[in-house]
Design an enzyme around this catalytic site. Structure first.
Site, PDB file in Angstrom:
ATOM      1  N   HIS A   1       4.389 -14.519  -6.548  1.00  0.00           N
ATOM      2  CA  HIS A   1       3.553 -14.324  -5.383  1.00  0.00           C
ATOM      3  C   HIS A   1       2.357 -14.207  -5.573  1.00  0.00           C
ATOM      4  O   HIS A   1       1.403 -14.493  -4.929  1.00  0.00           O
ATOM      5  CB  HIS A   1       4.258 -13.097  -4.688  1.00  0.00           C
ATOM      6  CG  HIS A   1       3.487 -12.651  -3.614  1.00  0.00           C
ATOM      7  ND1 HIS A   1       2.793 -11.451  -3.485  1.00  0.00           N
ATOM      8  CD2 HIS A   1       3.648 -13.151  -2.163  1.00  0.00           C
ATOM      9  CE1 HIS A   1       2.513 -11.623  -2.019  1.00  0.00           C
ATOM     10  NE2 HIS A   1       3.008 -12.338  -1.359  1.00  0.00           N
TER      11      HIS A   1
ATOM     12  N   GLU B   1       1.008 -19.403   8.974  1.00  0.00           N
ATOM     13  CA  GLU B   1       2.084 -19.635   8.503  1.00  0.00           C
ATOM     14  C   GLU B   1       2.517 -21.077   8.089  1.00  0.00           C
ATOM     15  O   GLU B   1       2.606 -21.524   6.845  1.00  0.00           O
ATOM     16  CB  GLU B   1       3.351 -19.137   9.092  1.00  0.00           C
ATOM     17  CG  GLU B   1       3.474 -17.387   9.303  1.00  0.00           C
ATOM     18  CD  GLU B   1       3.488 -16.689   8.217  1.00  0.00           C
ATOM     19  OE1 GLU B   1       3.838 -17.135   7.015  1.00  0.00           O
ATOM     20  OE2 GLU B   1       3.801 -15.691   8.447  1.00  0.00           O
TER      21      GLU B   1
ATOM     22  N   THR C   1       0.852  -8.914   5.540  1.00  0.00           N
ATOM     23  CA  THR C   1       0.338  -9.739   4.519  1.00  0.00           C
ATOM     24  C   THR C   1      -0.733  -9.112   3.613  1.00  0.00           C
ATOM     25  O   THR C   1      -1.149  -7.857   3.896  1.00  0.00           O
ATOM     26  CB  THR C   1      -0.458 -11.081   5.296  1.00  0.00           C
ATOM     27  OG1 THR C   1      -0.452 -12.101   4.313  1.00  0.00           O
ATOM     28  CG2 THR C   1      -1.940 -10.644   5.753  1.00  0.00           C
TER      29      THR C   1
ATOM     30  N   GLY D   1       6.853 -10.360   4.476  1.00  0.00           N
ATOM     31  CA  GLY D   1       6.323 -10.011   2.942  1.00  0.00           C
ATOM     32  C   GLY D   1       6.604 -11.151   1.924  1.00  0.00           C
ATOM     33  O   GLY D   1       7.978 -11.602   1.866  1.00  0.00           O
TER      34      GLY D   1
ATOM     35  N   ASP E   1      -0.966 -12.970  10.725  1.00  0.00           N
ATOM     36  CA  ASP E   1      -0.206 -14.183  10.470  1.00  0.00           C
ATOM     37  C   ASP E   1       0.536 -14.841  11.952  1.00  0.00           C
ATOM     38  O   ASP E   1       1.274 -14.083  12.407  1.00  0.00           O
ATOM     39  CB  ASP E   1       0.823 -14.171   9.274  1.00  0.00           C
ATOM     40  CG  ASP E   1      -0.093 -14.192   8.051  1.00  0.00           C
ATOM     41  OD1 ASP E   1      -0.967 -14.677   7.727  1.00  0.00           O
ATOM     42  OD2 ASP E   1       0.304 -12.923   7.643  1.00  0.00           O
TER      43      ASP E   1
ATOM     44  N   ASP F   1      -2.158  -8.372  14.934  1.00  0.00           N
ATOM     45  CA  ASP F   1      -1.452  -8.872  13.910  1.00  0.00           C
ATOM     46  C   ASP F   1      -2.429 -10.187  13.354  1.00  0.00           C
ATOM     47  O   ASP F   1      -3.290 -10.494  14.130  1.00  0.00           O
ATOM     48  CB  ASP F   1      -0.016  -9.651  14.440  1.00  0.00           C
ATOM     49  CG  ASP F   1       0.701 -10.064  13.426  1.00  0.00           C
ATOM     50  OD1 ASP F   1       0.733  -9.815  12.272  1.00  0.00           O
ATOM     51  OD2 ASP F   1       1.018 -11.293  13.791  1.00  0.00           O
TER      52      ASP F   1
END
Ligand code: XBP
Ligand code: MG
Length: 253
Positions: A81, A18, A123, A52, A11, A9
């Site tokens: 975004h 984050e 992400t 997301g 983040d 993973d």
């Protein structure tokens, strides 16, 4: 079954993106678009339950701003975004987003041992590119056989889609791999793909439910900064290295 590959993973697992990246970028984007929204660290704790960025924005509007008037929330979230992604990439490119303890060391040791590496994240791909390039150099993007990111799959974590996608791309069975995650949504996703999972917690996730984890650690550890074992079998290991991963893999297969 031998251990063939490690799937990471991004983040919260590779870096504290984050807190130091995404949250800052969201707030910068809000400001630039003239919105009087500020997401606090406390609020972000809750918002992180929704994976997301676009979905997170829409969740925020629906839950916290019932009177916010917007004709097309999807289009609005998309535009906001896109700006947030630019802000995030800028932050990361400034070089202030170090990898968590042990991450670079483990990448190097795993490569030297012939383990295959991959990434599975919800992400945006540009964010992964920026993080890997700024911390390890552009050529390090080639260390990862597959970089599964963003909406390459229909459903974001906690769905298992992204891990299924990576396994399929690598032509591997879950039993040949180990996954690395930091969050509840992450382990729900790896569990759906039947992957044994090593959890390294952070400030946002240390109270999460990690049922099914092979081991829960403070971080991957460095020789001068060993990990804390939060849950799992006590062994001689003080850092996560290839020998420890092989041991975990054998124990839990
Ligand atoms: C973490 C996420 C991401 C980021 C934001 O995913 O939920 O949505 O917070 O990224 P993971 P975007 O831990 O699986 O990497 O704004 O680019 O969606
Ligand atoms: Mg994560």
């Amino acid at each position: 079954m031998t251990l063939e590959a490690l799937i990471f993973d991004v983040d919260g697992t590779l870096a504290n993106t984050e807190r130091d990246g995404h949250l800052v970028a969201f707030n910068l984007a809000f400001k630039e678009l003239g919105l009087d929204w500020t997401w606090s660290n406390e609020l972000y704790h809750e918002l992180l339950n929704v994976t997301g960025g676009q979905l997170r924005i829409k969740h925020y509007v629906n839950k916290y701003l019932p009177n916010f008037e917007i004709e097309d929330l999807n289009a609005f979230a998309l535009k906001l975004h896109q700006l947030k992604t630019k802000k995030y990439v800028n932050i990361v490119e400034q070089g202030d987003m170090p990898l968590r303890p042990g991450v670079e060391r483990l990448f190097n040791e795993a490569r030297a041992a012939g383990l295959r590496l991959a990434i599975a994240t919800t992400t945006t791909p540009a964010n992964v590119d920026a993080l890997i390039t700024s911390t390890l150099g552009k050529e390090a993007l080639n260390w990862f056989e597959v970089i599964g990111a963003g909406d390459v799959v229909p459903n974001l974590k906690p769905a298992g889609d992204i891990y299924h996608y990576v396994l399929e791309q690598m032509n591997l069975d879950a039993s040949q791999c180990l996954a690395f995650e930091d969050s509840h949504n992450g382990i729900v996703s790896t569990t759906d793909a039947h992957l044994k999972t090593i959890i390294t917690v952070n400030d946002y996730t240390d109270t999460h439910d990690f049922t099914g984890a092979a081991v829960i650690l403070s971080n991957l550890g460095e020789p001068d900064q060993p990990f804390n074992l939060i849950q799992g079998n006590q062994t001689q290991a003080r850092i996560v290295d290839v020998a420890y991963l092989q041991e975990l893999h054998a124990q839990h297969c």
